[in-house]
Design a protein around this motif. Structure first.
Motif, PDB file in Angstrom:
ATOM      1  N   UNK A  44       0.852  -1.186   0.000  1.00 45.61           N
ATOM      2  CA  UNK A  44       0.000   0.000   0.000  1.00 45.61           C
ATOM      3  C   UNK A  44       0.885   1.232   0.000  1.00 45.61           C
ATOM      4  N   UNK A  45       0.274   2.380  -0.259  1.00 45.74           N
ATOM      5  CA  UNK A  45       0.982   3.654  -0.187  1.00 45.74           C
ATOM      6  C   UNK A  45       0.057   4.648   0.489  1.00 45.74           C
ATOM      7  N   UNK A  46       0.558   5.318   1.529  1.00 44.60           N
ATOM      8  CA  UNK A  46      -0.281   6.239   2.299  1.00 44.60           C
ATOM      9  C   UNK A  46      -0.151   7.686   1.838  1.00 44.60           C
ATOM     10  N   UNK A  47       0.644   7.942   0.818  1.00 41.25           N
ATOM     11  CA  UNK A  47       0.795   9.302   0.312  1.00 41.25           C
ATOM     12  C   UNK A  47      -0.496   9.787  -0.343  1.00 41.25           C
ATOM     13  N   UNK A  48      -0.731  11.091  -0.293  1.00 41.45           N
ATOM     14  CA  UNK A  48      -1.888  11.672  -0.981  1.00 41.45           C
ATOM     15  C   UNK A  48      -1.611  11.840  -2.470  1.00 41.45           C
ATOM     16  N   UNK A  49      -0.362  11.664  -2.881  1.00 38.72           N
ATOM     17  CA  UNK A  49       0.012  11.843  -4.279  1.00 38.72           C
ATOM     18  C   UNK A  49      -0.120  10.548  -5.077  1.00 38.72           C
ATOM     19  N   UNK A  50      -0.278  10.699  -6.375  1.00 36.47           N
ATOM     20  CA  UNK A  50      -0.074   9.635  -7.349  1.00 36.47           C
ATOM     21  C   UNK A  50       0.897  10.182  -8.391  1.00 36.47           C
ATOM     22  N   UNK A  51       1.476   9.304  -9.200  1.00 35.70           N
ATOM     23  CA  UNK A  51       2.384   9.784 -10.238  1.00 35.70           C
ATOM     24  C   UNK A  51       1.660  10.693 -11.227  1.00 35.70           C
TER      25      UNK A  51
ATOM     26  N   UNK B 134       2.147  15.411 -11.961  1.00 34.35           N
ATOM     27  CA  UNK B 134       2.312  16.198 -13.174  1.00 34.35           C
ATOM     28  C   UNK B 134       1.556  17.521 -13.109  1.00 34.35           C
ATOM     29  N   UNK B 135       0.618  17.636 -12.181  1.00 35.92           N
ATOM     30  CA  UNK B 135      -0.184  18.862 -12.087  1.00 35.92           C
ATOM     31  C   UNK B 135       0.601  20.032 -11.522  1.00 35.92           C
ATOM     32  N   UNK B 136       1.696  19.762 -10.850  1.00 37.58           N
ATOM     33  CA  UNK B 136       2.526  20.835 -10.282  1.00 37.58           C
ATOM     34  C   UNK B 136       3.972  20.638 -10.732  1.00 37.58           C
ATOM     35  N   UNK B 137       4.261  20.895 -11.983  1.00 38.63           N
ATOM     36  CA  UNK B 137       5.616  20.625 -12.499  1.00 38.63           C
ATOM     37  C   UNK B 137       6.698  21.413 -11.777  1.00 38.63           C
ATOM     38  N   UNK B 138       6.363  22.587 -11.264  1.00 40.47           N
ATOM     39  CA  UNK B 138       7.379  23.392 -10.581  1.00 40.47           C
ATOM     40  C   UNK B 138       7.710  22.855  -9.189  1.00 40.47           C
ATOM     41  N   UNK B 139       6.847  21.978  -8.671  1.00 44.04           N
ATOM     42  CA  UNK B 139       7.052  21.415  -7.333  1.00 44.04           C
ATOM     43  C   UNK B 139       7.313  19.911  -7.389  1.00 44.04           C
ATOM     44  N   UNK B 140       7.633  19.438  -8.574  1.00 42.97           N
ATOM     45  CA  UNK B 140       7.652  17.982  -8.746  1.00 42.97           C
ATOM     46  C   UNK B 140       8.738  17.309  -7.903  1.00 42.97           C
TER      47      UNK B 140
ATOM     48  N   UNK C 170       9.939  18.220  -4.895  1.00 44.46           N
ATOM     49  CA  UNK C 170       9.477  18.150  -3.510  1.00 44.46           C
ATOM     50  C   UNK C 170       8.346  17.138  -3.366  1.00 44.46           C
ATOM     51  N   UNK C 171       7.383  17.189  -4.287  1.00 43.29           N
ATOM     52  CA  UNK C 171       6.234  16.294  -4.197  1.00 43.29           C
ATOM     53  C   UNK C 171       6.623  14.838  -4.432  1.00 43.29           C
ATOM     54  N   UNK C 172       7.586  14.626  -5.318  1.00 40.47           N
ATOM     55  CA  UNK C 172       8.040  13.259  -5.563  1.00 40.47           C
ATOM     56  C   UNK C 172       8.714  12.683  -4.321  1.00 40.47           C
ATOM     57  N   UNK C 173       9.479  13.506  -3.621  1.00 41.96           N
ATOM     58  CA  UNK C 173      10.100  13.049  -2.379  1.00 41.96           C
ATOM     59  C   UNK C 173       9.038  12.678  -1.353  1.00 41.96           C
TER      60      UNK C 173
ATOM     61  N   UNK D  76       6.647   8.271   1.633  1.00 40.07           N
ATOM     62  CA  UNK D  76       5.600   7.550   2.340  1.00 40.07           C
ATOM     63  C   UNK D  76       5.822   6.061   2.184  1.00 40.07           C
ATOM     64  N   UNK D  77       5.145   5.304   3.009  1.00 43.52           N
ATOM     65  CA  UNK D  77       5.420   3.868   3.067  1.00 43.52           C
ATOM     66  C   UNK D  77       4.790   3.131   1.903  1.00 43.52           C
ATOM     67  N   UNK D  78       5.616   2.435   1.140  1.00 47.44           N
ATOM     68  CA  UNK D  78       5.146   1.479   0.148  1.00 47.44           C
ATOM     69  C   UNK D  78       5.602   0.121   0.660  1.00 47.44           C
TER      70      UNK D  78
END
Length: 248
Positions: A80-87, A91-97, A99-102, A107-109
């Motif tokens: 499972x993954x508990x992050x609010x993000x998906x891949x 893409x919706x925030x390319x300027x923050x990608x 930070x958001x990717x980190x 989060x735990x996978x």
């Protein structure tokens, strides 16, 4: 798409890396993101439910074992993954990608338990007959002669943990025990294995039942989910009662 077309499509992403990465490093980017995307797709339909349950369990202060069992049950797979993000959402925030990717990967996978559960499952005997650990195949021998009534067990929980469980807790435990006793596969495993070999499997089933009842009796669930001694005591208590029922 056939397999060759899929492989070609995936490695086509390497064109985007040209100039920023050495060719020998393309695989270090393409392969991990291929795996992440696959996991993302598998978990997509249960994303909201996982986040909600994770928030609920965090509010209870549930331990990792309880969290794993709850979230595995929701996803239907052993990760499972508990992050609010998906891949896709990244893409919706390319300027923050970055930070958001980190945050997404941070989060735990959880993938580690699959192997552990498969090994444990293979160690449990599902058929009767040979190699039974207990004499004459009698599971849990010696544990039901001094079985306590459920009311006395509730009192002991109160004494040990300073709780104030009463009739509602008794009814919850009775319902959980009833569900466990009606699980034919669990009964077979109990009869065909020693108490020592069986207890881990039994504990997993207890956790599942406790999760189902957490809103019915939140205080009992909180003791089970946050206090290791409470987890062990409730599991042992139910195991004694379960074996006693098998002898009845």
């Amino acid at each position: 798409m056939n397999q060759n077309e899929i492989v070609g499509y995936i490695w086509g992403a390497a064109e985007l890396l040209r100039g920023d990465y050495k060719q020998s490093k393309y695989g270090d980017v393409v392969l991990p993101f291929t795996v992440l995307r696959r996991l993302d797709c598998v978990l997509e339909s249960t994303k909201g439910a996982v986040q909600q349950e994770n928030e609920d369990l965090t509010a209870y202060g549930a331990n990792d074992a309880i969290r794993d069992e709850a979230l595995f049950a929701i996803t239907g797979v052993k990760f499972y993954n508990t992050s609010s993000f998906t891949l896709e959402w990244l893409r919706n925030e390319p300027n923050q990608i970055a930070r958001n990717l980190q945050s997404y990967i941070g989060k735990e996978i959880n993938l580690t338990r699959f192997k552990v559960e498969k090994v444990a499952q293979e160690a449990i005997k599902l058929e009767g007959g040979e190699n039974l650990r207990n004499n004459g195949g009698s599971a849990g021998a010696g544990h039901d002669d001094d079985i306590e009534p459920l009311s006395a067990i509730i009192e002991r929980l109160n004494d040990l943990f300073g709780t104030d469980f009463a009739e509602p807790a008794k009814k919850t435990i009775e319902a959980i025990l009833g569900n466990l006793e009606q699980d034919d596969e669990l009964v077979v495993q109990a009869k065909n294995n020693s108490r020592e070999d069986f207890i881990d499997t039994f504990a997993t089933h207890v956790t599942r039942e406790m999760l189902k009842s957490k809103r019915e009796n939140s205080e009992l669930f909180k003791l089970y989910a946050t206090n290791k001694e409470g987890t062990n005591e409730i599991t042992r208590m139910l195991l004694d009662l379960f074996y006693h029922g098998l002898k009845g």
